[in-house]
Design an enzyme around this catalytic site. Sequence first.
Site, PDB file in Angstrom:
ATOM      1  N   ASP A 129       5.981  26.801  20.848  1.00  0.00           N
ATOM      2  CA  ASP A 129       6.317  28.045  20.184  1.00  0.00           C
ATOM      3  C   ASP A 129       7.540  28.604  20.907  1.00  0.00           C
ATOM      4  O   ASP A 129       7.844  28.193  22.043  1.00  0.00           O
ATOM      5  CB  ASP A 129       5.125  29.008  20.292  1.00  0.00           C
ATOM      6  CG  ASP A 129       5.439  30.378  19.758  1.00  0.00           C
ATOM      7  OD1 ASP A 129       6.080  30.482  18.692  1.00  0.00           O
ATOM      8  OD2 ASP A 129       5.054  31.380  20.410  1.00  0.00           O
ATOM      9  N   VAL A 130       8.231  29.536  20.300  1.00  0.00           N
ATOM     10  CA  VAL A 130       9.452  30.060  20.917  1.00  0.00           C
ATOM     11  C   VAL A 130       9.247  31.461  21.499  1.00  0.00           C
ATOM     12  O   VAL A 130       9.384  31.672  22.706  1.00  0.00           O
ATOM     13  CB  VAL A 130      10.624  30.059  19.914  1.00  0.00           C
ATOM     14  CG1 VAL A 130      11.861  30.716  20.529  1.00  0.00           C
ATOM     15  CG2 VAL A 130      10.948  28.630  19.492  1.00  0.00           C
ATOM     16  N   ASP A 131       8.893  32.428  20.657  1.00  0.00           N
ATOM     17  CA  ASP A 131       8.783  33.810  21.119  1.00  0.00           C
ATOM     18  C   ASP A 131       7.623  33.984  22.091  1.00  0.00           C
ATOM     19  O   ASP A 131       6.500  33.534  21.838  1.00  0.00           O
ATOM     20  CB  ASP A 131       8.611  34.750  19.931  1.00  0.00           C
ATOM     21  CG  ASP A 131       9.809  34.734  19.006  1.00  0.00           C
ATOM     22  OD1 ASP A 131      10.948  34.676  19.518  1.00  0.00           O
ATOM     23  OD2 ASP A 131       9.622  34.762  17.774  1.00  0.00           O
ATOM     24  N   SER A 166       8.314  27.438  15.309  1.00  0.00           N
ATOM     25  CA  SER A 166       8.255  28.897  15.421  1.00  0.00           C
ATOM     26  C   SER A 166       8.199  29.588  14.069  1.00  0.00           C
ATOM     27  O   SER A 166       8.760  29.101  13.081  1.00  0.00           O
ATOM     28  CB  SER A 166       9.502  29.389  16.172  1.00  0.00           C
ATOM     29  OG  SER A 166       9.562  30.802  16.195  1.00  0.00           O
ATOM     30  N   GLY A 167       7.514  30.718  14.055  1.00  0.00           N
ATOM     31  CA  GLY A 167       7.541  31.584  12.890  1.00  0.00           C
ATOM     32  C   GLY A 167       8.744  32.504  12.912  1.00  0.00           C
ATOM     33  O   GLY A 167       8.921  33.336  12.022  1.00  0.00           O
ATOM     34  N   GLY A 168       9.593  32.336  13.940  1.00  0.00           N
ATOM     35  CA  GLY A 168      10.809  33.118  14.051  1.00  0.00           C
ATOM     36  C   GLY A 168      11.911  32.559  13.173  1.00  0.00           C
ATOM     37  O   GLY A 168      11.678  31.719  12.298  1.00  0.00           O
ATOM     38  N   LYS A 213       2.018  26.227  11.240  1.00  0.00           N
ATOM     39  CA  LYS A 213       2.251  25.390  12.414  1.00  0.00           C
ATOM     40  C   LYS A 213       1.479  24.076  12.352  1.00  0.00           C
ATOM     41  O   LYS A 213       2.050  23.024  12.654  1.00  0.00           O
ATOM     42  CB  LYS A 213       1.994  26.180  13.689  1.00  0.00           C
ATOM     43  CG  LYS A 213       3.087  27.238  13.899  1.00  0.00           C
ATOM     44  CD  LYS A 213       3.020  27.951  15.211  1.00  0.00           C
ATOM     45  CE  LYS A 213       4.191  28.940  15.324  1.00  0.00           C
ATOM     46  NZ  LYS A 213       4.172  29.714  16.567  1.00  0.00           N
ATOM     47  N   ASP A 259       1.708  31.087  22.711  1.00  0.00           N
ATOM     48  CA  ASP A 259       0.994  32.294  23.146  1.00  0.00           C
ATOM     49  C   ASP A 259       0.180  32.954  22.045  1.00  0.00           C
ATOM     50  O   ASP A 259      -0.568  33.895  22.319  1.00  0.00           O
ATOM     51  CB  ASP A 259       2.000  33.326  23.660  1.00  0.00           C
ATOM     52  CG  ASP A 259       2.833  33.913  22.510  1.00  0.00           C
ATOM     53  OD1 ASP A 259       2.665  35.108  22.209  1.00  0.00           O
ATOM     54  OD2 ASP A 259       3.619  33.173  21.902  1.00  0.00           O
ATOM     55  N   THR A 301      -1.350  31.755  15.814  1.00  0.00           N
ATOM     56  CA  THR A 301      -0.797  30.726  14.932  1.00  0.00           C
ATOM     57  C   THR A 301      -0.577  29.419  15.683  1.00  0.00           C
ATOM     58  O   THR A 301      -0.582  28.342  15.075  1.00  0.00           O
ATOM     59  CB  THR A 301       0.521  31.193  14.296  1.00  0.00           C
ATOM     60  OG1 THR A 301       1.462  31.517  15.326  1.00  0.00           O
ATOM     61  CG2 THR A 301       0.302  32.418  13.417  1.00  0.00           C
TER      62      THR A 301
END
Length: 244
Positions: free
Chosen positions: A32-34, A121-123, A170, A191, A194
């Site tokens: 994940d990114v954020d 990511s969801g970003g 994801k 974190d 998701t």
Amino acid sequence: MLDLRVSNREFEGVAVPAAMEALAQADAVCFDVDSTVVTEEGIDVLAAHLGVGQQVADLTASAMSGTTKFEDALAARLSLMQPSKKSILKCIEELPLEFSPGLEDLVDTLRNRGTDVFLVSGGFRIMIEPLAIHLGIPIDRVYANTINFGKTGEYVGFDSNEPTSADGGKPRALRMIKEKGGYDKMVMVGDGATDAQARPPADAFLGYGGVIVRESVRSQSDWFVYDFKDMIYVVKNFGKGKNP
């Protein structure tokens, strides 16, 4: 099963030995990114830059805790922000995201032992691709949301065909990655709720609490990691990986 004497302290998780073993043998690791790769939620940084920080932060928290469907939270946040391409690029320039401690070393360690690294990511792709380039991750290994812009760069919507644009995105992305790459062992690191959804198809889910600890995520983690140095230790000392 590998020797778990990484340090004198105890580790948290519902299946720590199996998770460490999965990391040691993984030929693909998805991050994940954020609040994992970077120390902030990119969408919240952008929202603050656009003057709607608190409203968007509340929606982000709801999405990460699993109390709101991701696609609903994404649509609501973008509707509030109405981000133009110019405003996003200005935000990236003026408020660059910082990598979490040890993340760059971990990515280098994985890559050097022949493990493919993905960002899932969801970003927003427009904010994440520069991070991937810095980390040496090919752009085709980035799975994120695409913002659609009009002729003058104004916000007109987002691409609902991206696998990460909806709840369950994801695991959908990881299935695509596994099918395309033919990977035998995959690990997901993140974190949020998701991220926990991505096991399966991931063989193990490593929750990351170095930025924020979400109890709902910690309770679902095979191994809950606070410091990327622990992952680096496992990869360096027990990792097999595939031949580069």
